[in-house]
Design a protein around this motif. Structure first.
Motif, PDB file in Angstrom:
ATOM      1  N   UNK A 144       0.761  -1.226  -0.089  1.00 20.58           N
ATOM      2  CA  UNK A 144      -0.031   0.046   0.006  1.00 20.58           C
ATOM      3  C   UNK A 144       1.045   1.418  -0.111  1.00 20.58           C
ATOM      4  N   UNK A 145       0.414   2.206  -0.503  1.00 21.56           N
ATOM      5  CA  UNK A 145       1.039   3.662  -0.693  1.00 21.56           C
ATOM      6  C   UNK A 145       2.270   3.803  -1.519  1.00 21.56           C
ATOM      7  N   UNK A 146       2.354   2.873  -2.495  1.00 25.50           N
ATOM      8  CA  UNK A 146       3.599   2.791  -3.222  1.00 25.50           C
ATOM      9  C   UNK A 146       3.671   4.067  -4.026  1.00 25.50           C
ATOM     10  N   UNK A 147       2.534   4.562  -4.687  1.00 28.13           N
ATOM     11  CA  UNK A 147       2.530   5.858  -5.523  1.00 28.13           C
ATOM     12  C   UNK A 147       2.855   6.899  -4.713  1.00 28.13           C
ATOM     13  N   UNK A 148       2.848   6.719  -3.332  1.00 29.66           N
ATOM     14  CA  UNK A 148       3.061   8.129  -2.641  1.00 29.66           C
ATOM     15  C   UNK A 148       4.480   8.456  -2.607  1.00 29.66           C
ATOM     16  N   UNK A 149       5.413   7.375  -2.683  1.00 27.88           N
ATOM     17  CA  UNK A 149       6.718   7.332  -2.375  1.00 27.88           C
ATOM     18  C   UNK A 149       7.471   7.999  -3.304  1.00 27.88           C
ATOM     19  N   UNK A 150       8.316   9.199  -2.889  1.00 31.77           N
ATOM     20  CA  UNK A 150       9.210  10.130  -3.658  1.00 31.77           C
ATOM     21  C   UNK A 150      10.268   9.514  -4.211  1.00 31.77           C
ATOM     22  N   UNK A 151      10.768   8.256  -3.872  1.00 30.31           N
ATOM     23  CA  UNK A 151      12.162   7.660  -4.400  1.00 30.31           C
ATOM     24  C   UNK A 151      11.889   6.903  -5.684  1.00 30.31           C
ATOM     25  N   UNK A 152      12.744   5.945  -5.685  1.00 29.32           N
ATOM     26  CA  UNK A 152      12.917   4.960  -6.709  1.00 29.32           C
ATOM     27  C   UNK A 152      12.444   3.434  -6.190  1.00 29.32           C
ATOM     28  N   UNK A 153      11.690   2.728  -7.078  1.00 26.05           N
ATOM     29  CA  UNK A 153      11.276   1.351  -6.504  1.00 26.05           C
ATOM     30  C   UNK A 153      11.604   0.390  -7.744  1.00 26.05           C
ATOM     31  N   UNK A 154      12.386  -0.314  -7.663  1.00 23.02           N
ATOM     32  CA  UNK A 154      12.796  -1.340  -8.790  1.00 23.02           C
ATOM     33  C   UNK A 154      12.979  -2.879  -8.031  1.00 23.02           C
ATOM     34  N   UNK A 155      12.916  -3.551  -9.185  1.00 21.45           N
ATOM     35  CA  UNK A 155      12.642  -5.068  -9.029  1.00 21.45           C
ATOM     36  C   UNK A 155      14.046  -5.578  -9.631  1.00 21.45           C
ATOM     37  N   UNK A 156      14.791  -6.379  -8.907  1.00 23.80           N
ATOM     38  CA  UNK A 156      16.105  -7.184  -9.458  1.00 23.80           C
ATOM     39  C   UNK A 156      16.091  -7.576 -10.661  1.00 23.80           C
ATOM     40  N   UNK A 213       6.213  -4.754   6.289  1.00 19.69           N
ATOM     41  CA  UNK A 213       5.804  -3.477   5.700  1.00 19.69           C
ATOM     42  C   UNK A 213       4.427  -2.895   5.913  1.00 19.69           C
ATOM     43  N   UNK A 214       3.968  -2.201   6.559  1.00 19.01           N
ATOM     44  CA  UNK A 214       2.560  -1.628   6.573  1.00 19.01           C
ATOM     45  C   UNK A 214       2.328  -0.737   5.583  1.00 19.01           C
ATOM     46  N   UNK A 215       3.194   0.100   4.969  1.00 15.64           N
ATOM     47  CA  UNK A 215       2.742   0.717   3.857  1.00 15.64           C
ATOM     48  C   UNK A 215       4.180   1.804   3.367  1.00 15.64           C
ATOM     49  N   UNK A 216       4.173   2.035   2.326  1.00 18.50           N
ATOM     50  CA  UNK A 216       5.016   3.032   1.740  1.00 18.50           C
ATOM     51  C   UNK A 216       4.729   4.531   2.506  1.00 18.50           C
ATOM     52  N   UNK A 217       5.742   5.282   2.584  1.00 19.90           N
ATOM     53  CA  UNK A 217       5.534   6.816   2.923  1.00 19.90           C
ATOM     54  C   UNK A 217       6.195   7.701   1.703  1.00 19.90           C
ATOM     55  N   UNK A 218       5.852   9.092   1.726  1.00 15.97           N
ATOM     56  CA  UNK A 218       6.766   9.780   0.779  1.00 15.97           C
ATOM     57  C   UNK A 218       8.070   9.722   0.926  1.00 15.97           C
ATOM     58  N   UNK A 230       9.537   3.670   4.337  1.00 15.49           N
ATOM     59  CA  UNK A 230       8.560   2.605   4.512  1.00 15.49           C
ATOM     60  C   UNK A 230       8.146   2.534   5.941  1.00 15.49           C
ATOM     61  N   UNK A 231       6.783   2.640   6.209  1.00 14.13           N
ATOM     62  CA  UNK A 231       6.238   2.508   7.650  1.00 14.13           C
ATOM     63  C   UNK A 231       6.090   0.982   7.952  1.00 14.13           C
ATOM     64  N   UNK A 232       6.735   0.562   9.000  1.00 11.33           N
ATOM     65  CA  UNK A 232       6.533  -0.907   9.303  1.00 11.33           C
ATOM     66  C   UNK A 232       5.695  -1.065  10.546  1.00 11.33           C
ATOM     67  N   UNK A 233       5.183  -2.366  10.672  1.00 14.93           N
ATOM     68  CA  UNK A 233       4.138  -2.817  11.384  1.00 14.93           C
ATOM     69  C   UNK A 233       4.460  -2.514  12.899  1.00 14.93           C
TER      70      UNK A 233
END
Length: 492
Positions: free
Chosen positions: A146-158, A310-315, A318-321
């Motif tokens: 959840x919230x990945x679209x709000x993250x201001x950085x880069x998300x990649x898969x290896x 992981x609970x969700x992404x933040x800007x 990552x916010x953890x449980x």
């Protein structure tokens, strides 16, 4: 429409090895290798993330017929060059058709042939040998946090690593605890500002030297090929005995692995909960780190490990449980691979679609009810190539047997009693990527040739010297199969 006696699907380690075995052990058969991509190497050409390396020693992961001259644990670039060199040395590269992604294969008993359709061509063949492994090359497994679209950085898969990714001075969080994650952490640490391995649960991790001192000494006194054979035999025996001991005495194995990990950790990182898995050793594949590079990064402070969810992404991260927030510029989702059966090829036999998940695997390589087709699957407890090479030798023996007996078709048939037995996935591990794919993979049966055993010595005897005529694999001539099909259709 071009015709070949054999079509090999995939030009990775398995496909190149299959080409060698065909042209040396069944040289009267014509063959072509259909490769979906534009390069040789398979997995070792696809994956380009930092630090990618073998997690098996190269004396057994490499080909038995082409000596490996480098370190025991090799970088991905060296492995890719080795596969290309092997293909060129033995002329196998001349048989490769690039840009040929196989979509469908249709068997006809009337002609005893497969019609194979690719993205832009069609072929016919008498036998198909799929050597594309069981990973989805199109995409890896991605968790929709959840919230990945709000993250201001880069998300990649290896699996799809950007060539121009600059992580120097960046805060990196690698999500995962498997082989990819433990490879990425030390490779990125030191260049990045800091690397955090965020894992939901830990994995068993074992350290070993990247170089094989015994092999280096032996190569100084023996001819190259003989030294390679001796080292390969030594490593096979060692890995087989270790695996059997770990499975027979799991509590002792767990204690040993946990103790080895704890001794290499800094005081700031307790072994529990970060390095004490809840499963038994070899219920999942063991993670290998050469020269303790992961633990070295943890000790010098360039990397750390967090065990949480992981609970969700933040800007900003990552916010953890647990409520903790990890700040990050780059998040690498090393969350696993997607498995597929036979490269997602759609199979039909005499007009009937083949539900691959309903088939059983004969000798770990042929599908019940599917004629003249083999699927190359390697070991999970040992080097992939050990089993893939045995499979290729068996295919060559099988083709020779067809010619010697004047038959055209070989078909594994399973007895109803075995079909009704409890079913198991063909890859029998508890790893998440395997459990997610259990519903789409072929099955293995309870015993006999329908069980895929993780036992190289036993397979070596069965595949190279065991009888082809075992009563399970049925051999017929094309005319017999065609007549039988016409009789069945007429209701006679």
């Amino acid at each position: 429409m071009e015709h070949f006696d054999v079509l090999i699907v995939g030009a990775g380690l398995s496909g190149i090895g299959a080409g060698y075995r065909l042209q040396t052990q069944s040289p009267d058969r014509s063959y072509a290798i259909l490769e979906a991509r534009d390069a040789i190497g398979g997995t070792w050409d696809l994956f380009r993330y930092p630090g990618i390396r073998s997690d098996s020693d190269m004396f057994t992961l490499g080909f038995p017929f082409h000596s490996w001259a480098g370190k025991a644990i090799a970088d991905g670039t060296d492995i890719r060059e080795y596969v290309n060199e092997t293909a060129s040395t033995y002329g196998i590269d001349k048989h490769i058709r690039f840009g040929q992604k196989v979509l469908r294969a249709s068997w006809s008993s009337e002609t005893a042939q497969w019609t194979v359709e690719t993205n832009d061509s069609s072929y016919t063949c008498s036998f198909i040998y799929t050597c594309s492994g069981y990973y989805d090359y199109d995409q890896g497994y991605v968790v929709d946090f959840p919230g990945k679209e709000s993250f201001g950085g880069t998300v990649i898969h290896p699996q799809h690593w950007p060539e121009d990714l600059d992580y120097a001075g960046k805060r990196v969080v690698i999500v995962g605890s498997g082989a990819t994650a433990v490879t990425l952490v030390p490779a990125m640490a030191g260049t990045a500002e800091h690397v955090t391995m965020l894992q939901r649960t830990p994995s068993y991790i074992a350290s070993r030297p990247a170089a094989d001192a015994f092999a280096d000494r032996l190569r100084g006194v023996l001819p190259e090929k003989l030294a390679h054979r001796v080292v390969r035999t030594k490593n096979i025996v060692t890995s087989t005995l270790t695996y059997n001991a770990f499975r027979k005495f799991p509590s002792h194995a767990a204690w040993l692995l946990n103790r080895m990990a704890a001794k290499q950790l800094p005081d700031s990182i307790p072994a529990d909960p970060h390095f004490i898995p809840k499963y038994k050793p070899w219920d999942q594949r063991l993670c290998l780190v050469p020269d303790s590079d992961l633990f070295r990064a943890l000790r010098n402070g360039t990397a750390s490990v967090v065990t949480d969810e992981i609970s969700r992404f933040t800007p900003t991260g990552l916010l953890l449980k647990s409520g903790e927030e990890l700040e990050a510029d780059i998040v690498v989702t090393a969350t696993g691979l997607r498995m597929v059966a036979l490269g997602k090829i759609e199979l039909t036999v005499d007009g009937r679609p083949v539900p691959v998940s309903e088939t059983f695997v004969y000798k770990g390589m042929m599908l019940s009810g599917v004629p003249n087709l083999a699927w190359c699957v390697g070991y999970t407890n040992n080097s992939w190539t050990l089993r893939s090479d045995l499979s290729s030798q068996f295919v060559a023996r099988l083709l020779n047997h067809l010619r010697a007996t004047g038959t055209d078709i070989c078909l594994p048939e399973i007895e109803p009693a075995e079909y009704d037995a409890p079913r198991r996935p063909v890859v029998d591990l508890s790893s998440g990527y395997i459990q997610r794919a259990a519903a789409i993979l072929p099955r293995q049966g309870p015993n006999g040739p329908w069980r895929l055993r993780q036992n190289y010595p036993r397979d070596l005897f069965t595949f190279r010297f065991g009888s082809i005529e075992d009563g399970v694999l049925k051999f017929t001539r094309r005319e017999q199969a065609a007549a039988g099909r016409r009789t069945a259709h007429s209701g006679g």
